[in-house]
Design an enzyme around this catalytic site. Sequence first.
Site, PDB file in Angstrom:
ATOM      1  N   ASP A  46       0.848  -1.192   0.000  1.00 34.40           N
ATOM      2  CA  ASP A  46       0.000   0.000   0.000  1.00 34.40           C
ATOM      3  C   ASP A  46       0.890   1.252   0.000  1.00 34.40           C
ATOM      4  O   ASP A  46       2.099   1.159   0.199  1.00 34.40           O
ATOM      5  CB  ASP A  46      -0.886  -0.043   1.262  1.00 34.40           C
ATOM      6  CG  ASP A  46      -1.949   1.043   1.253  1.00 34.40           C
ATOM      7  OD1 ASP A  46      -2.274   1.560   0.170  1.00 34.40           O
ATOM      8  OD2 ASP A  46      -2.458   1.375   2.348  1.00 34.40           O
ATOM      9  N   GLU A  98       2.672   4.950  -4.035  1.00 37.07           N
ATOM     10  CA  GLU A  98       2.727   5.888  -5.201  1.00 37.07           C
ATOM     11  C   GLU A  98       4.056   6.606  -5.281  1.00 37.07           C
ATOM     12  O   GLU A  98       4.458   6.945  -6.386  1.00 37.07           O
ATOM     13  CB  GLU A  98       1.576   6.894  -5.084  1.00 37.07           C
ATOM     14  CG  GLU A  98       0.204   6.267  -5.135  1.00 37.07           C
ATOM     15  CD  GLU A  98      -0.168   5.484  -3.876  1.00 37.07           C
ATOM     16  OE1 GLU A  98       0.308   5.881  -2.796  1.00 37.07           O
ATOM     17  OE2 GLU A  98      -0.888   4.492  -3.992  1.00 37.07           O
ATOM     18  N   ASP A 130      -8.942   3.678  -2.157  1.00 36.70           N
ATOM     19  CA  ASP A 130      -9.967   4.120  -1.208  1.00 36.70           C
ATOM     20  C   ASP A 130     -11.228   4.622  -1.887  1.00 36.70           C
ATOM     21  O   ASP A 130     -11.445   5.826  -2.035  1.00 36.70           O
ATOM     22  CB  ASP A 130      -9.384   5.194  -0.285  1.00 36.70           C
ATOM     23  CG  ASP A 130      -8.233   4.637   0.530  1.00 36.70           C
ATOM     24  OD1 ASP A 130      -8.054   3.391   0.543  1.00 36.70           O
ATOM     25  OD2 ASP A 130      -7.504   5.428   1.158  1.00 36.70           O
TER      26      ASP A 130
HETATM   27  C1  GLC Z   1      -4.786   3.372   2.778  1.00 35.81           C
HETATM   28  C2  GLC Z   1      -5.255   2.159   2.000  1.00 35.81           C
HETATM   29  C3  GLC Z   1      -6.289   1.416   2.798  1.00 35.81           C
HETATM   30  C4  GLC Z   1      -5.717   1.051   4.155  1.00 35.81           C
HETATM   31  C5  GLC Z   1      -5.206   2.284   4.875  1.00 35.81           C
HETATM   32  C6  GLC Z   1      -4.500   1.946   6.178  1.00 35.81           C
HETATM   33  O1  GLC Z   1      -5.819   4.286   2.915  1.00 35.81           O
HETATM   34  O2  GLC Z   1      -5.721   2.493   0.734  1.00 35.81           O
HETATM   35  O3  GLC Z   1      -6.721   0.270   2.109  1.00 35.81           O
HETATM   36  O4  GLC Z   1      -6.681   0.417   4.922  1.00 35.81           O
HETATM   37  O5  GLC Z   1      -4.317   2.996   4.052  1.00 35.81           O
HETATM   38  O6  GLC Z   1      -3.423   1.130   5.947  1.00 35.81           O
END
Ligand code: GLC
Length: 805
Positions: free
Chosen positions: A386, A389, A466
Site C-alpha cells: 500500500d 505511489e 480508497d
Molecule cells: C490506505 C489504503 C487502505 C488502508 C489504509 C491503512 O488508505 O488504501 O486500504 O486500509 O491505508 O493502511
Amino acid sequence: MKPGKVVGCNRVAGGCEFRCENAVASVTFAGKGVVRVRAAPGEGFEPDFSWAVVRNEPSGGTFSVERTRERVVLKAREVSVAVEMKPFHVSFYGPGGTLLNSDAEGGGVSWSGRKIRCRKEMPADERYFGFGEKAFHLDRRGKRMVNWNTDAALHTWNSDPLYQSIPFFIGVGRGRAYGIFFDNSWKSFFDMGASSRRYYTFGAEGGEMNYYFIHAPGAKEILERYTWLTGRMPLPPLWALGYHQSRYSYKDEGSVRRVAARMRALGFPCDVIHLDIHYMDDFRVFTWHPERFPRPEKLLTELRAGGFRVVTIVDPGVKRDTGYRVFREGLESGYFLKKRDGTLFYGYVWPGETAFPDFSRADVRRWWGEQHRELTGRGVAGIWNDMNEPSENIKPHARRVSTRRVVHYDGGRYTPHAKNRNVYGLQECRATREGLLRLRPDERPFVLTRAGYAGIQRYAAAWTGDNSSTFRHLRLSIPMLLNMGLSGAPFVGADIGGFTGNCSPELYARWVQLGAFYPFCRTHTAILSRPQEPWSFGRRVAGIARKYISLRYRLLPYIYTLFREAAWTGTPVLRALFMEFPWDEACVGIEDELMVGSSILLAPVLKRGARRRRVYLPAGADWVDFETLERRAGGVTITADAPLHRMPIFVRAGAIIPTQAHVRCADEITMNPLVVEVYPAAFNAAGGGRSVFTLYEDDGATMKYEEGVFCTTAMECRRRRGGVRFTLHRRKGVYHPGARVCELVFRGVDKPLEVRLNGEPLEEETGGADGAGEGRWWYEREGKVLRAAFTDRGERVDVDAGFRG
Ligand code: GLC
C-alpha cells in the site's frame, strides 16, 4: 519545435532511422504487429531502457522498405508504416491497406522545452479504452487524463490522476482496432479529444517520445500483443482467488480469531484475512506489535489449520528511528532516497517521519525482498503493498514535504523523482515478488498493490484504493476494472462494500453480488466505518452474501481457467461486452453490464431501491437466465427482475461451465465431483450449436506449471437434430487429477428418451435420490435439468441424450 524535414534515412535492426532537421527518429518492427516509434531532439536518443517492456530486441520478422522522394514505406505482414519526409509524419496501415492511424496534419511529434507530445488524427467513429486505472466512463473519448501516481483518498467519479499509471490505450473504430503504448514514466497525459474534435494528443513532462503502435484484428489480440511486450500475469495461487476479508484494522489477535471463527460458524467460504497497519509495532514495517500480536506464529498456524491464510500490509515508508533495525540498515547502506544535495528525503506516513527505499536499485530490491523473512517466517502467505505511489505526506502528520529535489539511482544516472515516481510501486512490487520467490521458491507469491505502471501485472494483483460506500462507487468499479483488464492487468478488484463511509445493508448486498465476480474479491473498510464482515448487515444480507460468495467458489474451476487464459494470452477475466461481441455496435460503451469470460453476463443492480433493471443481451447469441433458465435471443433489451437477493446473470447458450461442489476454502478443493454445467445451444441446421470449453488444471500452488506440469481437458457440446452430444475429450498433459466423478448437468433440455455413455445406454434413476448416481441419469422437470454422472479417468467420454423428433 518539430522534427522538421527528413534529411537522411538509414536501415537499422528492425526498421529505419531518420535524421531530421531538428531531431532523430526511428521506426522499427518490435514484434508481430508491433511498431516502435522513437523521436528525440538533436542528434541522438537517450540510452534505451524500459521498466515496462520485457522484449527489447526487435523481432518483427521480415519487412520491406520502399523509398520515394516523398516517403519511406516500411511494410510487414501485419502492419505497414508510411513515413512522410517533408516534414516527418507517420501513418499506420493494416494488411489490406486500410489506414489505421496517422499523425495529425501539422501535428505529430513536437517539443516545448523538456515537454514532449504527439498529436494524432481522431476519426469521428473511434472510441478509446484502457488507460489503466481511471475514474471515468468506459469509453474515454473526450477525456483528458493525467498519469501521475497519487494517493487519491476520497476520489470519486472523474477524479484524476489516481494511484496507477498505465499509459496504454486501445482505439476501436468501425472495422479497425489498434493500441498505443506510450512508454514514458514521466508525468504524462492523454487528451483524447477534450481540447479538439479532430485530434488527440499524448505527451509527457520529460523523456523521449517513445511509443509502440500495436495492430491486430480486435481488442483481445491487441492485448495479447501488448502483454507480449510488457509481460503477463503469472498464475496466482488458487487460494488467492478465494474470498478475502479485511478491515482497517483487525487490531489484535482476538479480533482476527473472532472473524475467522464466525466465517466458519456462519458458513461463509473464505480463504484470506488481511492484517492492516495495526499488526505492526508503531507502524514499523516488518515488525509485529508486541501486545496486540504477541505470538504471530501461533495465530497464523491455528488460522492455517482452519483453512485461512493471512496477508499483511507493507508500506514502503520506513520509520525514522535509529533504534529500529530496518531503518538503521537502510541508512547505513545508503538504500533510501536522497535529495540532490545528498541529504535524505523524509516524508510523513503512518509512522510519522519515514525514509523511502530507492527501488530503482537492484541491491535495494534484494534487501527489501529479504526483509519479508520476518513475515513469511511466521507464516504470512501474501503481501499487500500500500501507499506506494509513494504517498509521502499524509494527515495527521502532514508537513511541507516536496519531492522536487528527490533523485533516484535509475541505473546510476540519479534522475529526478518526476521521472521515477510512476514506476516506484512497480519496482517495489518487483522487489516483493522476487523476495517472496527467493524465500519460498516453490510457492506462487501473492502480492497486492495500490500503485503501478505498465507491466504491473507481472508482479501483483491490484485493488482500486480508497473508494466510498456509495452506489456511485459501486457503479464506478465496473468501468475501472474493465479498463484495467484492457490495460493488461487482469487480477483486479475494488473494496467490496466501499472503503470510506458506512455501507448500508442494501449496498452491501448489491456490492457482494458483483464483487463475488471481481477477479480479486475482498471486502475491506476504513478505520471508523461500521463493521463490514458479510454477517454485519443482518440475516437477510448475510444470506445474500453467502449465496454469492459460495457461487464464486462453485465457479472456481471456470474462473481459474479464465486466469490461466489471462496468464497465457492477456485476455482479461472480466470483459467489456464489446470484447466478446465486436460485431454488435450496441455493446460498445456498455458499462453497467460485463462478461466473466465468454459465457457469463452479469447485470448488477447499481441503483438504490431498484428491484428490476434493463439488460441488453448482445446479438449473435442466445441467452439463458441463470436462475429462471428462461431463454431469449440476443440483440434485445429486456427488463430483468432483481429482488434484493438476486443479481441478474445470463449464460450464453452453448456455454460449458465446469464447477465444483461446495467448499469453505481452497484447501478443500478436490474437484471431485467435477460438475460440468452445460447450456446447450439451440439446434441450428447451419452448423451452429457446437461449443467448446477447455478446462485447465494444475496443483494450484507451486511454480511447476511453468515447467509444464498441468493438464487441459477439452469439453464439447454438439446439438443435433433430436439430440445433444457432450464429449469430454481425452485429458492432455502431465498433471493427473486422479479418477473422479464427473457430473454433467444439462440445463434447459427436454426429457430424453434415452441417455448413452460411449454408446451404452445408461439407467434412468427414478427413485427419490438427489441427483444422479454414477452410471445413471436423472431428469428434473422443473428447470428442465438433465443430469448424468460417470467416472472421469481422463479418457474420452461421449454422452448422448436422444430426444423425440
Ligand atoms: C490506505 C489504503 C487502505 C488502508 C489504509 C491503512 O488508505 O488504501 O486500504 O486500509 O491505508 O493502511
